[in-house]
Design a protein around this motif. Structure first.
Motif, PDB file in Angstrom:
ATOM      1  N   VAL A 205       3.960  63.790  73.522  1.00  0.00           N
ATOM      2  CA  VAL A 205       4.162  64.761  72.426  1.00  0.00           C
ATOM      3  C   VAL A 205       3.065  65.824  72.510  1.00  0.00           C
ATOM      4  O   VAL A 205       3.329  67.031  72.391  1.00  0.00           O
ATOM      5  N   MET A 206       1.844  65.376  72.757  1.00  0.00           N
ATOM      6  CA  MET A 206       0.698  66.285  72.838  1.00  0.00           C
ATOM      7  C   MET A 206       0.877  67.278  73.995  1.00  0.00           C
ATOM      8  O   MET A 206       0.679  68.483  73.829  1.00  0.00           O
ATOM      9  N   GLU A 207       1.285  66.743  75.137  1.00  0.00           N
ATOM     10  CA  GLU A 207       1.454  67.597  76.325  1.00  0.00           C
ATOM     11  C   GLU A 207       2.578  68.615  76.101  1.00  0.00           C
ATOM     12  O   GLU A 207       2.456  69.796  76.424  1.00  0.00           O
ATOM     13  N   TYR A 208       3.689  68.124  75.525  1.00  0.00           N
ATOM     14  CA  TYR A 208       4.810  69.020  75.210  1.00  0.00           C
ATOM     15  C   TYR A 208       4.328  70.149  74.303  1.00  0.00           C
ATOM     16  O   TYR A 208       4.543  71.333  74.567  1.00  0.00           O
ATOM     17  N   SER A 209       3.645  69.753  73.220  1.00  0.00           N
ATOM     18  CA  SER A 209       3.305  70.746  72.196  1.00  0.00           C
ATOM     19  C   SER A 209       2.217  71.704  72.660  1.00  0.00           C
ATOM     20  O   SER A 209       2.204  72.865  72.254  1.00  0.00           O
ATOM     21  N   LYS A 266       7.398  73.860  81.560  1.00  0.00           N
ATOM     22  CA  LYS A 266       6.614  72.607  81.505  1.00  0.00           C
ATOM     23  C   LYS A 266       6.932  71.839  80.214  1.00  0.00           C
ATOM     24  O   LYS A 266       7.055  70.622  80.226  1.00  0.00           O
ATOM     25  N   ALA A 267       7.068  72.592  79.107  1.00  0.00           N
ATOM     26  CA  ALA A 267       7.410  71.932  77.831  1.00  0.00           C
ATOM     27  C   ALA A 267       8.793  71.295  77.924  1.00  0.00           C
ATOM     28  O   ALA A 267       9.006  70.158  77.470  1.00  0.00           O
ATOM     29  N   LEU A 268       9.715  72.009  78.567  1.00  0.00           N
ATOM     30  CA  LEU A 268      11.091  71.485  78.668  1.00  0.00           C
ATOM     31  C   LEU A 268      11.175  70.207  79.496  1.00  0.00           C
ATOM     32  O   LEU A 268      11.996  69.331  79.226  1.00  0.00           O
ATOM     33  N   LYS A 273      12.066  63.714  77.111  1.00  0.00           N
ATOM     34  CA  LYS A 273      11.494  62.365  76.926  1.00  0.00           C
ATOM     35  C   LYS A 273      11.308  62.078  75.430  1.00  0.00           C
ATOM     36  O   LYS A 273      11.045  60.956  75.027  1.00  0.00           O
ATOM     37  N   LEU A 274      11.377  63.162  74.630  1.00  0.00           N
ATOM     38  CA  LEU A 274      11.107  63.024  73.193  1.00  0.00           C
ATOM     39  C   LEU A 274      12.372  63.100  72.356  1.00  0.00           C
ATOM     40  O   LEU A 274      12.341  62.855  71.155  1.00  0.00           O
ATOM     41  N   LEU A 280      15.493  69.644  70.477  1.00  0.00           N
ATOM     42  CA  LEU A 280      14.138  70.099  70.815  1.00  0.00           C
ATOM     43  C   LEU A 280      14.173  71.039  72.026  1.00  0.00           C
ATOM     44  O   LEU A 280      13.451  72.031  72.080  1.00  0.00           O
ATOM     45  N   GLU A 281      15.041  70.714  72.967  1.00  0.00           N
ATOM     46  CA  GLU A 281      15.175  71.559  74.163  1.00  0.00           C
ATOM     47  C   GLU A 281      15.670  72.950  73.758  1.00  0.00           C
ATOM     48  O   GLU A 281      15.130  73.976  74.196  1.00  0.00           O
ATOM     49  N   GLN A 282      16.662  72.958  72.880  1.00  0.00           N
ATOM     50  CA  GLN A 282      17.209  74.251  72.449  1.00  0.00           C
ATOM     51  C   GLN A 282      16.191  75.040  71.620  1.00  0.00           C
ATOM     52  O   GLN A 282      16.075  76.256  71.738  1.00  0.00           O
ATOM     53  N   LEU A 283      15.433  74.305  70.810  1.00  0.00           N
ATOM     54  CA  LEU A 283      14.401  74.951  69.994  1.00  0.00           C
ATOM     55  C   LEU A 283      13.326  75.572  70.898  1.00  0.00           C
ATOM     56  O   LEU A 283      12.854  76.692  70.672  1.00  0.00           O
ATOM     57  N   THR A 284      12.964  74.845  71.943  1.00  0.00           N
ATOM     58  CA  THR A 284      11.952  75.321  72.897  1.00  0.00           C
ATOM     59  C   THR A 284      12.430  76.601  73.582  1.00  0.00           C
ATOM     60  O   THR A 284      11.676  77.567  73.720  1.00  0.00           O
ATOM     61  N   ASN A 285      13.699  76.618  73.970  1.00  0.00           N
ATOM     62  CA  ASN A 285      14.265  77.829  74.596  1.00  0.00           C
ATOM     63  C   ASN A 285      14.367  78.975  73.608  1.00  0.00           C
ATOM     64  O   ASN A 285      14.097  80.127  73.938  1.00  0.00           O
ATOM     65  N   TYR A 286      14.739  78.642  72.375  1.00  0.00           N
ATOM     66  CA  TYR A 286      14.855  79.674  71.327  1.00  0.00           C
ATOM     67  C   TYR A 286      13.503  80.361  71.117  1.00  0.00           C
ATOM     68  O   TYR A 286      13.417  81.591  70.974  1.00  0.00           O
ATOM     69  N   LEU A 287      12.421  79.555  71.133  1.00  0.00           N
ATOM     70  CA  LEU A 287      11.092  80.131  70.880  1.00  0.00           C
ATOM     71  C   LEU A 287      10.649  81.056  72.021  1.00  0.00           C
ATOM     72  O   LEU A 287       9.904  82.001  71.802  1.00  0.00           O
ATOM     73  N   LEU A 288      11.174  80.798  73.232  1.00  0.00           N
ATOM     74  CA  LEU A 288      10.871  81.691  74.358  1.00  0.00           C
ATOM     75  C   LEU A 288      11.624  83.012  74.216  1.00  0.00           C
ATOM     76  O   LEU A 288      11.088  84.080  74.489  1.00  0.00           O
TER      77      LEU A 288
END
Ligand code: GRG
Length: 292
Positions: A205-209, A266-268, A273-274, A280-288
């Motif tokens: 979680v730490m590495e992702y965030s 890297k976050a994706l 795994k989380l 979460l994957e879609q949220l990560t892409n949305y933030l990009l």
């Protein structure tokens, strides 16, 4: 439901909770009005949504992460009010509205920020009590306190102020943002993991965030150059005006876009795994790819 619908649904849940939280009885009207003015002015609500998404992705109930996630949103809003003050960035537009010190006055803006911070921790303690002092709630609360203080967000802000008008290296820039922007984003995700009782996966979680936090800040820098005031709800070109070192200033626009993509990638790699729901994957892409 598609991602946009899911995001809107979660933003509505957060907004309803925040509205309920600010039913403060007995305090002077002016301070409650100023707290509400900034808190309810919009905002993407990504910090509570990250807490909920990580909690849900790890098998917990996302509603369990909502109260602490919303406390983080109060801390985030206080930081925006104070960051906009004349003594700091001296901005007059935030979340599409005149900033707190413009709308009210400087003293009220300082106090509204202070009140949001204090109320956040009052609420955090209430949540701990309501959950019978459960150790994971206490650990999550400690995490929030640490991330928002001198070792986290405030420390990053101090480095930011000290760096104005100076050249700083990429490593120094990354370090500053790991504190100023990253610490609270990391705490939001970790709170989700701790409330889900998934201690064994907190390293991931730490590495992702931390990767997400860097990507988020690079996009913030890019939007300050290429974004639209109307969509962002804040003035653009402020970093250059204040002679701040940004990713764009250090490596240029195109390289910054590549860097944001790389940290997102890297976050994706870690997000699946989380969370096996894909949110979460879609949220990560949305933030990009966001425009605000
Ligand atoms: C003044 C105590 C104090 C701290 C200031 C976090 C911070 C430190 C200042 C905020 C100003 C800023 C531009 C930070 C960089 C990135 C960032 C946190 C942007 C704003 O967050 P968003 O995009 O905003 O999530 P919304 O309005 O959507 O919530």
């Amino acid at each position: 439901m598609n991602f946009t619908g899911q995001l809107k649904e979660k933003q509505d849940i957060v907004n309803d909770y925040l509205k309920e939280m600010l039913q403060i009885k007995g305090a002077p009207d002016r301070i409650v009005e100023a707290m509400k003015y900034s808190l309810m002015a919009g905002g993407k609500r990504i910090r509570p949504i990250l807490a909920m998404a990580v909690c849900n992705g790890l098998g917990g109930n996302e509603r369990d992460a909502l109260p602490l996630g919303c406390s983080i949103e109060l801390i985030h809003t206080y930081s925006l009010i104070h960051d906009d003050l004349p003594a700091m960035d001296n901005d007059d537009l935030r979340r599409g509205r005149p900033t707190s010190h413009v709308m009210f006055d400087e003293a009220t803006a300082i106090l509204a920020g202070d009140a949001l911070l204090n109320y956040s921790f009052e609420h955090i303690l209430k949540v701990v009590i309501d959950n019978n002092y459960a150790s994971n709630y206490i650990r999550a609360s400690h995490m929030i306190a640490k991330a928002s203080g001198a070792l986290g967000m405030i420390g990053g802000q101090v480095i930011d102020i000290q760096s104005e008008g100076k050249h700083i290296s990429m490593d120094e820039l990354l370090y500053m943002h790991s504190k100023k922007t990253g610490a609270i984003i990391e705490a939001s995700c970790l709170v989700g993991g701790i409330i889900a009782n998934k201690e064994d996966i907190l390293g991931t979680v730490m590495e992702y965030s931390s990767n997400l936090g860097v990507a988020f800040q690079i996009v913030d820098d890019i939007l300050d150059c290429t974004g639209d005031t109307e969509k962002l709800g804040k003035k653009v070109g402020r970093d250059e005006k204040k002679d701040k070192t940004t990713f764009v200033k250090l490596v240029g626009l195109e390289e910054s876009k590549k860097l944001a993509f790389e940290y997102t990638r890297k976050a994706l790699q870690l997000s699946n795994k989380l969370d096996n729901t894909g949110f979460l994957e879609q949220l990560t892409n949305y933030l990009l790819n966001r425009e605000s």
